[in-house]
Design a protein around this motif. Structure first.
Motif, PDB file in Angstrom:
ATOM      1  N   GLU A 200       0.826  -1.206   0.000  1.00 16.42           N
ATOM      2  CA  GLU A 200       0.000   0.000   0.000  1.00 16.42           C
ATOM      3  C   GLU A 200       0.860   1.256   0.000  1.00 16.42           C
ATOM      4  OE1 GLU A 200      -2.467   2.118   3.419  1.00 16.42           O
ATOM      5  OE2 GLU A 200      -3.475   0.280   2.725  1.00 16.42           O
ATOM      6  N   ARG A 201       1.943   1.246   0.789  1.00 14.10           N
ATOM      7  CA  ARG A 201       2.844   2.403   0.815  1.00 14.10           C
ATOM      8  C   ARG A 201       3.529   2.601  -0.541  1.00 14.10           C
ATOM      9  NH1 ARG A 201       1.386   6.085   3.903  1.00 14.10           N
ATOM     10  NH2 ARG A 201      -0.571   5.002   3.472  1.00 14.10           N
ATOM     11  N   CYS A 202       3.791   1.506  -1.237  1.00 18.95           N
ATOM     12  CA  CYS A 202       4.357   1.615  -2.593  1.00 18.95           C
ATOM     13  C   CYS A 202       3.342   2.266  -3.526  1.00 18.95           C
ATOM     14  CB  CYS A 202       4.754   0.233  -3.130  1.00 18.95           C
ATOM     15  SG  CYS A 202       6.180  -0.503  -2.304  1.00 18.95           S
ATOM     16  N   ALA A 203       2.074   1.886  -3.371  1.00 14.52           N
ATOM     17  CA  ALA A 203       1.013   2.477  -4.197  1.00 14.52           C
ATOM     18  C   ALA A 203       0.851   3.959  -3.902  1.00 14.52           C
ATOM     19  CB  ALA A 203      -0.303   1.735  -3.954  1.00 14.52           C
ATOM     20  N   VAL A 204       0.951   4.331  -2.623  1.00 13.92           N
ATOM     21  CA  VAL A 204       0.842   5.740  -2.245  1.00 13.92           C
ATOM     22  C   VAL A 204       1.978   6.543  -2.867  1.00 13.92           C
ATOM     23  CG1 VAL A 204       1.029   7.350  -0.293  1.00 13.92           C
ATOM     24  CG2 VAL A 204      -0.440   5.334  -0.118  1.00 13.92           C
ATOM     25  N   TYR A 205       3.175   5.988  -2.881  1.00 14.24           N
ATOM     26  CA  TYR A 205       4.315   6.679  -3.491  1.00 14.24           C
ATOM     27  C   TYR A 205       4.068   6.910  -4.983  1.00 14.24           C
ATOM     28  CZ  TYR A 205       8.998   7.686  -5.224  1.00 14.24           C
ATOM     29  OH  TYR A 205      10.070   8.285  -5.839  1.00 14.24           O
ATOM     30  N   LEU A 206       3.504   5.921  -5.652  1.00 10.70           N
ATOM     31  CA  LEU A 206       3.305   6.017  -7.104  1.00 10.70           C
ATOM     32  C   LEU A 206       2.091   6.857  -7.488  1.00 10.70           C
ATOM     33  CD1 LEU A 206       4.013   2.283  -8.043  1.00 10.70           C
ATOM     34  CD2 LEU A 206       5.465   4.238  -8.587  1.00 10.70           C
ATOM     35  N   PHE A 207       0.993   6.687  -6.745  1.00  9.47           N
ATOM     36  CA  PHE A 207      -0.286   7.267  -7.192  1.00  9.47           C
ATOM     37  C   PHE A 207      -0.932   8.225  -6.195  1.00  9.47           C
ATOM     38  CE2 PHE A 207      -0.010   2.836  -8.875  1.00  9.47           C
ATOM     39  CZ  PHE A 207       0.291   3.167 -10.193  1.00  9.47           C
ATOM     40  N   GLY A 208      -0.328   8.411  -5.022  1.00 12.43           N
ATOM     41  CA  GLY A 208      -0.895   9.312  -4.029  1.00 12.43           C
ATOM     42  C   GLY A 208      -1.891   8.622  -3.112  1.00 12.43           C
ATOM     43  N   THR A 209      -2.330   9.338  -2.071  1.00 16.99           N
ATOM     44  CA  THR A 209      -3.209   8.746  -1.063  1.00 16.99           C
ATOM     45  C   THR A 209      -4.601   8.423  -1.605  1.00 16.99           C
ATOM     46  OG1 THR A 209      -3.810  10.995  -0.345  1.00 16.99           O
ATOM     47  CG2 THR A 209      -2.045   9.892   0.858  1.00 16.99           C
ATOM     48  N   LYS A 210      -4.999   9.034  -2.723  1.00 21.23           N
ATOM     49  CA  LYS A 210      -6.318   8.744  -3.299  1.00 21.23           C
ATOM     50  C   LYS A 210      -6.413   7.312  -3.814  1.00 21.23           C
ATOM     51  CE  LYS A 210      -7.363  13.523  -4.616  1.00 21.23           C
ATOM     52  NZ  LYS A 210      -7.664  14.456  -5.729  1.00 21.23           N
ATOM     53  N   SER A 211      -5.264   6.670  -3.993  1.00 16.90           N
ATOM     54  CA  SER A 211      -5.257   5.309  -4.534  1.00 16.90           C
ATOM     55  C   SER A 211      -5.468   4.244  -3.465  1.00 16.90           C
ATOM     56  CB  SER A 211      -3.922   5.037  -5.229  1.00 16.90           C
ATOM     57  OG  SER A 211      -2.850   5.013  -4.285  1.00 16.90           O
ATOM     58  N   ILE A 212      -5.459   4.630  -2.165  1.00 22.37           N
ATOM     59  CA  ILE A 212      -5.470   3.646  -1.086  1.00 22.37           C
ATOM     60  C   ILE A 212      -6.683   2.724  -1.152  1.00 22.37           C
ATOM     61  CG2 ILE A 212      -5.692   3.356   1.415  1.00 22.37           C
ATOM     62  CD1 ILE A 212      -3.881   5.756   1.778  1.00 22.37           C
ATOM     63  N   PHE A 213      -7.885   3.302  -1.293  1.00 21.03           N
ATOM     64  CA  PHE A 213      -9.098   2.468  -1.315  1.00 21.03           C
ATOM     65  C   PHE A 213      -9.062   1.486  -2.476  1.00 21.03           C
ATOM     66  CE2 PHE A 213     -13.325   1.630  -3.038  1.00 21.03           C
ATOM     67  CZ  PHE A 213     -13.934   1.041  -1.942  1.00 21.03           C
ATOM     68  N   TYR A 214      -8.695   1.960  -3.661  1.00 26.91           N
ATOM     69  CA  TYR A 214      -8.682   1.087  -4.846  1.00 26.91           C
ATOM     70  C   TYR A 214      -7.596   0.022  -4.736  1.00 26.91           C
ATOM     71  CZ  TYR A 214     -11.523   4.923  -6.545  1.00 26.91           C
ATOM     72  OH  TYR A 214     -12.505   5.867  -6.672  1.00 26.91           O
ATOM     73  N   PHE A 215      -6.467   0.398  -4.109  1.00 31.46           N
ATOM     74  CA  PHE A 215      -5.408  -0.593  -3.928  1.00 31.46           C
ATOM     75  C   PHE A 215      -5.872  -1.696  -2.978  1.00 31.46           C
ATOM     76  CE2 PHE A 215      -1.994  -2.352  -1.393  1.00 31.46           C
ATOM     77  CZ  PHE A 215      -1.194  -2.894  -2.392  1.00 31.46           C
ATOM     78  N   ARG A 216      -6.501  -1.309  -1.878  1.00 32.30           N
ATOM     79  CA  ARG A 216      -6.977  -2.317  -0.928  1.00 32.30           C
ATOM     80  C   ARG A 216      -7.999  -3.245  -1.570  1.00 32.30           C
ATOM     81  NH1 ARG A 216      -7.597   1.706   4.403  1.00 32.30           N
ATOM     82  NH2 ARG A 216      -5.347   1.923   4.793  1.00 32.30           N
ATOM     83  N   LEU A 217      -8.810  -2.698  -2.448  1.00 35.27           N
ATOM     84  CA  LEU A 217      -9.786  -3.509  -3.168  1.00 35.27           C
ATOM     85  C   LEU A 217      -9.074  -4.506  -4.074  1.00 35.27           C
ATOM     86  CD1 LEU A 217     -12.885  -3.496  -3.183  1.00 35.27           C
ATOM     87  CD2 LEU A 217     -12.785  -2.105  -5.260  1.00 35.27           C
ATOM     88  N   ALA A 218      -8.030  -4.043  -4.767  1.00 34.07           N
ATOM     89  CA  ALA A 218      -7.259  -4.921  -5.644  1.00 34.07           C
ATOM     90  C   ALA A 218      -6.541  -6.000  -4.830  1.00 34.07           C
ATOM     91  CB  ALA A 218      -6.248  -4.101  -6.442  1.00 34.07           C
ATOM     92  N   TRP A 219      -6.039  -5.618  -3.661  1.00 30.73           N
ATOM     93  CA  TRP A 219      -5.324  -6.562  -2.796  1.00 30.73           C
ATOM     94  C   TRP A 219      -6.238  -7.701  -2.351  1.00 30.73           C
ATOM     95  CZ3 TRP A 219      -0.265  -6.871  -1.169  1.00 30.73           C
ATOM     96  CH2 TRP A 219      -0.010  -7.766  -0.140  1.00 30.73           C
TER      97      TRP A 219
END
Length: 438
Positions: A361-380
């Motif tokens: 998730e922290r890798c996703a935040v670095y790449l796409f910002g904090t707005k990506s957290i919900f979508y990343f968790r869904l993908a996870w």
């Protein structure tokens, strides 16, 4: 190709270099590091305590690599593979110290007020903006490692397999239950993850360590010959015996180092991501605490697993993966060995899922910002949901690939910033001497 001689030389070389420059910190400062787990100040900026940071890191590292990974290493490389696991862990402790120290030094606070840190930040902030491409490379590989490799598929497949083996539950049913439980914790964020890890890790460690120690006591007469076999086979290779086809020294080395790194993650750059969240004013302090994770993971837990397999002789049979370790437990506990392993391994693997969810998730935040957290968790959670449908061999192969890809940019960063590590470490120990804490 990825886990060939160049990667092994890079991993071991980095660890050896840091061990020498840090004056064998993993030996002479180990007692202090263990002491800091309970007595670190837990002051300063950060999201969670040093103990909970270690629990998250152990939750992620003490997983299938300690059981299935060790069994796979011995099945491929023979008992000598365990010796190379020890070598990788010993020098890896210095690497783990350096990368986690750098994570605290160069961490940032995101727009939600949470700490963000890890290789992508110390590469970019320590080496300079012109190296951002290397930081991006690590973040991409870190996401892939979590979603496609070590963080989801290997762990869920193992849980489903061991529960199916133990009580006959359908693997799809088990997969659904794991997915729901993981989703509840992962969507709760870092504090939910850290609290879950702090509860699960001590329990799972005690159950597994006690069970394996009893198994070894029951076979205590075979332990000396097991150690002799581990050490001799590391330098001579292992002859074919039973269902084991034999292995060369190079195969034992590759199997031991690759599976050892998979287990303790030293040099991969994963542990620094959560180390950055520690409440501390001193970066070396958290580096020392994080260093103990490699010691507990490989020197203790992996060694107990490996010795159990060697003294019982099950590694030479036709079984694969978790079935090898299950056979060892059944030899000691005929009536309930399978259930002990089922509970232990399920906790190991589930804790790895929640630990790695934070890393990726922290890798996703670095790449796409904090707005990506919900979508990343869904993908996870979706990745967790499909893991039981994939084949074991393909899953482990994929996990090895993405793990190796993570290591390269991280090790380049650690080596480049090693003068900073050495300087900060010297200043920290001078500070302790002045306060008469050493």
């Amino acid at each position: 190709y990825i886990w060939g001689l160049p990667m092994m030389l890079l991993l071991l070389g980095t660890g050896i270099w840091l061990t020498i420059r840090l004056k064998f910190i993993q030996i002479f400062r180990l007692f202090l590091a263990i002491k800091l787990i309970a007595y670190s100040e837990n002051a300063g900026k950060g999201d969670v305590s040093a103990f909970k940071v270690l629990c998250i890191a152990l939750a992620a590292t003490v997983g299938t690599g300690n059981v299935v990974g060790v069994a796979t290493a011995l099945k491929t490389g023979g008992p000598g593979a365990l010796f190379w696991m020890w070598i990788a862990a010993f020098f890896g402790m210095a690497t783990k110290y350096a990368e986690c120290m750098l994570a605290v030094k160069y961490r940032e606070i995101d727009c939600n007020g949470n700490i963000s840190g890890g290789p992508m930040y110390y590469i970019q902030n320590g080496m300079g903006k012109k190296w951002r491409w290397l930081a991006v490379m690590f973040a991409v590989f870190g996401m892939l490692a979590g979603i496609m490799g070590i963080g989801t598929m290997t762990q869920v497949n193992t849980i489903a397999s061991v529960v199916n083996l133990g009580i006959g539950y359908n693997m799809v049913t088990v997969n659904c239950i794991v997915t729901i439980c993981a989703g509840i914790i992962i969507f709760g964020g870092i504090r939910f993850v850290s609290n879950a890890a702090a509860m699960i890790v001590p329990v799972m460690a005690l159950i597994y360590i006690f069970s394996t120690v009893v198994l070894l006591v029951m076979n205590i007469d075979k332990i000396p010959s097991a150690f002799a076999s581990i050490i001799s086979d590391a330098f001579t290779g292992t002859a074919a015996t039973g269902g084991f086809l034999g292995s060369s020294v190079m195969l034992a080395m590759r199997s031991g180092i690759a599976r050892g790194i998979f287990s303790n993650e030293s040099g991969l750059g994963s542990a620094p991501i959560v180390a950055a969240a520690a409440k501390t004013n001193y970066a070396p302090e958290q580096g020392l605490v994080s260093m103990t994770g490699t010691f507990f993971d490989t020197i203790i837990v992996c060694t107990l697993t490996g010795l159990s397999l060697v003294v019982t002789g099950v590694w030479t049979g036709p079984l694969k993966g978790v079935a090898i370790t299950n056979s060892a437990f059944l030899s000691a506990y005929p009536d309930w060995g399978t259930y002990i392993l089922m509970v232990s391994l399920s906790l190991f693997a589930f804790s790895s899922i929640i630990g790695w969810s934070y890393y990726s998730e922290r890798c996703a935040v670095y790449l796409f910002g904090t707005k990506s957290i919900f979508y990343f968790r869904l993908a996870w959670v979706s990745a967790v949901g499909v893991a039981a449908f994939l084949q074991l061999e393909e899953i482990w192969c994929l996990a090895d690939i993405v793990n190796g890809l993570m290591a390269f940019p991280n090790l380049v960063g650690v080596l480049s910033l090693s003068p900073i590590v050495i300087k900060e470490t010297k200043e920290y120990f001078e500070h302790l001497y002045k306060k008469n804490l050493m």
